[in-house]
Design a protein around this motif. Structure first.
Motif, PDB file in Angstrom:
ATOM      1  N   GLU A  18      47.763  45.664  56.249  1.00  0.00           N
ATOM      2  CA  GLU A  18      47.096  46.851  55.709  1.00  0.00           C
ATOM      3  C   GLU A  18      46.403  46.542  54.388  1.00  0.00           C
ATOM      4  N   GLN A  19      47.044  45.739  53.554  1.00  0.00           N
ATOM      5  CA  GLN A  19      46.433  45.334  52.291  1.00  0.00           C
ATOM      6  C   GLN A  19      45.202  44.456  52.544  1.00  0.00           C
ATOM      7  N   ALA A  20      45.274  43.627  53.556  1.00  0.00           N
ATOM      8  CA  ALA A  20      44.132  42.780  53.907  1.00  0.00           C
ATOM      9  C   ALA A  20      42.954  43.646  54.342  1.00  0.00           C
ATOM     10  N   LEU A  21      43.224  44.722  55.061  1.00  0.00           N
ATOM     11  CA  LEU A  21      42.150  45.640  55.457  1.00  0.00           C
ATOM     12  C   LEU A  21      41.483  46.266  54.235  1.00  0.00           C
ATOM     13  N   LYS A  22      42.280  46.676  53.279  1.00  0.00           N
ATOM     14  CA  LYS A  22      41.724  47.265  52.055  1.00  0.00           C
ATOM     15  C   LYS A  22      40.885  46.244  51.290  1.00  0.00           C
ATOM     16  N   LEU A  24      39.371  43.687  52.512  1.00  0.00           N
ATOM     17  CA  LEU A  24      38.188  43.353  53.308  1.00  0.00           C
ATOM     18  C   LEU A  24      37.009  44.249  52.931  1.00  0.00           C
ATOM     19  N   ASP A  25      37.287  45.512  52.663  1.00  0.00           N
ATOM     20  CA  ASP A  25      36.223  46.446  52.290  1.00  0.00           C
ATOM     21  C   ASP A  25      35.607  46.123  50.935  1.00  0.00           C
ATOM     22  N   LYS A  26      36.339  45.401  50.105  1.00  0.00           N
ATOM     23  CA  LYS A  26      35.852  45.079  48.760  1.00  0.00           C
ATOM     24  C   LYS A  26      35.159  43.724  48.681  1.00  0.00           C
ATOM     25  N   LEU A  27      35.320  42.901  49.709  1.00  0.00           N
ATOM     26  CA  LEU A  27      34.731  41.567  49.681  1.00  0.00           C
ATOM     27  C   LEU A  27      33.223  41.620  49.872  1.00  0.00           C
ATOM     28  N   GLU A  28      32.540  40.815  49.122  1.00  0.00           N
ATOM     29  CA  GLU A  28      31.088  40.703  49.273  1.00  0.00           C
ATOM     30  C   GLU A  28      30.777  39.343  49.878  1.00  0.00           C
ATOM     31  N   GLY A  29      29.652  39.250  50.503  1.00  0.00           N
ATOM     32  CA  GLY A  29      29.199  37.970  51.014  1.00  0.00           C
ATOM     33  C   GLY A  29      29.606  37.680  52.450  1.00  0.00           C
ATOM     34  N   LEU A  30      30.287  38.624  53.091  1.00  0.00           N
ATOM     35  CA  LEU A  30      30.641  38.427  54.496  1.00  0.00           C
ATOM     36  C   LEU A  30      29.589  39.090  55.374  1.00  0.00           C
ATOM     37  N   SER A  31      29.288  38.445  56.466  1.00  0.00           N
ATOM     38  CA  SER A  31      28.363  39.074  57.406  1.00  0.00           C
ATOM     39  C   SER A  31      29.074  40.246  58.074  1.00  0.00           C
ATOM     40  N   ASP A  32      28.302  41.166  58.595  1.00  0.00           N
ATOM     41  CA  ASP A  32      28.888  42.321  59.272  1.00  0.00           C
ATOM     42  C   ASP A  32      29.737  41.886  60.462  1.00  0.00           C
ATOM     43  N   SER A  33      29.278  40.875  61.185  1.00  0.00           N
ATOM     44  CA  SER A  33      30.026  40.427  62.363  1.00  0.00           C
ATOM     45  C   SER A  33      31.357  39.796  61.962  1.00  0.00           C
ATOM     46  N   THR A  34      31.370  39.043  60.888  1.00  0.00           N
ATOM     47  CA  THR A  34      32.627  38.448  60.404  1.00  0.00           C
ATOM     48  C   THR A  34      33.573  39.534  59.932  1.00  0.00           C
ATOM     49  N   ARG A  39      38.411  42.729  60.779  1.00  0.00           N
ATOM     50  CA  ARG A  39      38.974  44.076  60.863  1.00  0.00           C
ATOM     51  C   ARG A  39      39.681  44.265  62.214  1.00  0.00           C
ATOM     52  N   ASP A  40      39.025  43.852  63.296  1.00  0.00           N
ATOM     53  CA  ASP A  40      39.622  43.973  64.627  1.00  0.00           C
ATOM     54  C   ASP A  40      40.918  43.170  64.724  1.00  0.00           C
ATOM     55  N   SER A  41      40.924  41.995  64.143  1.00  0.00           N
ATOM     56  CA  SER A  41      42.101  41.148  64.172  1.00  0.00           C
ATOM     57  C   SER A  41      43.255  41.783  63.403  1.00  0.00           C
ATOM     58  N   PHE A  42      42.985  42.296  62.216  1.00  0.00           N
ATOM     59  CA  PHE A  42      44.025  42.940  61.416  1.00  0.00           C
ATOM     60  C   PHE A  42      44.563  44.173  62.116  1.00  0.00           C
TER      61      PHE A  42
END
Length: 50
Positions: A18-22, A24-34, A39-42
Motif C-alpha cells: 500500500e505504501q508502494a502504491l502511494k 508510485l503516485d509521487k514518482l516522476e520520470g516513469l512512463s504511463d505504461s510502467t 500499479r497492477d502488480s501491487f
C-alpha cells in the motif's frame, strides 16, 4: 519489502504494498505504461494477501 514479508507477516506485507502504491503516485520520470504495470502488480499482491 512487501514480498519479503509475505510468508512471515502478511499484514505487514500488505502495508508495504500500500505504501508502494502511494509512493508510485509521487514518482516522476516513469512512463504511463510502467506506472500502470507497477500499479497492477501491487494491487494484485494486495489482493492475494486478502
Amino acid at each position: 519489502m512487501g514480498a519479503t514479508y509475505l510468508e512471515i507477516d502478511p499484514a505487514l506485507a500488505k502495508y508495504y504494498f500500500e505504501q508502494a502504491l502511494k509512493a508510485l503516485d509521487k514518482l516522476e520520470g516513469l512512463s504511463d505504461s510502467t506506472r500502470e504495470r507497477l500499479r497492477d502488480s501491487f494491487l494484485s499482491m494486495i489482493g492475494k494477501i486478502g
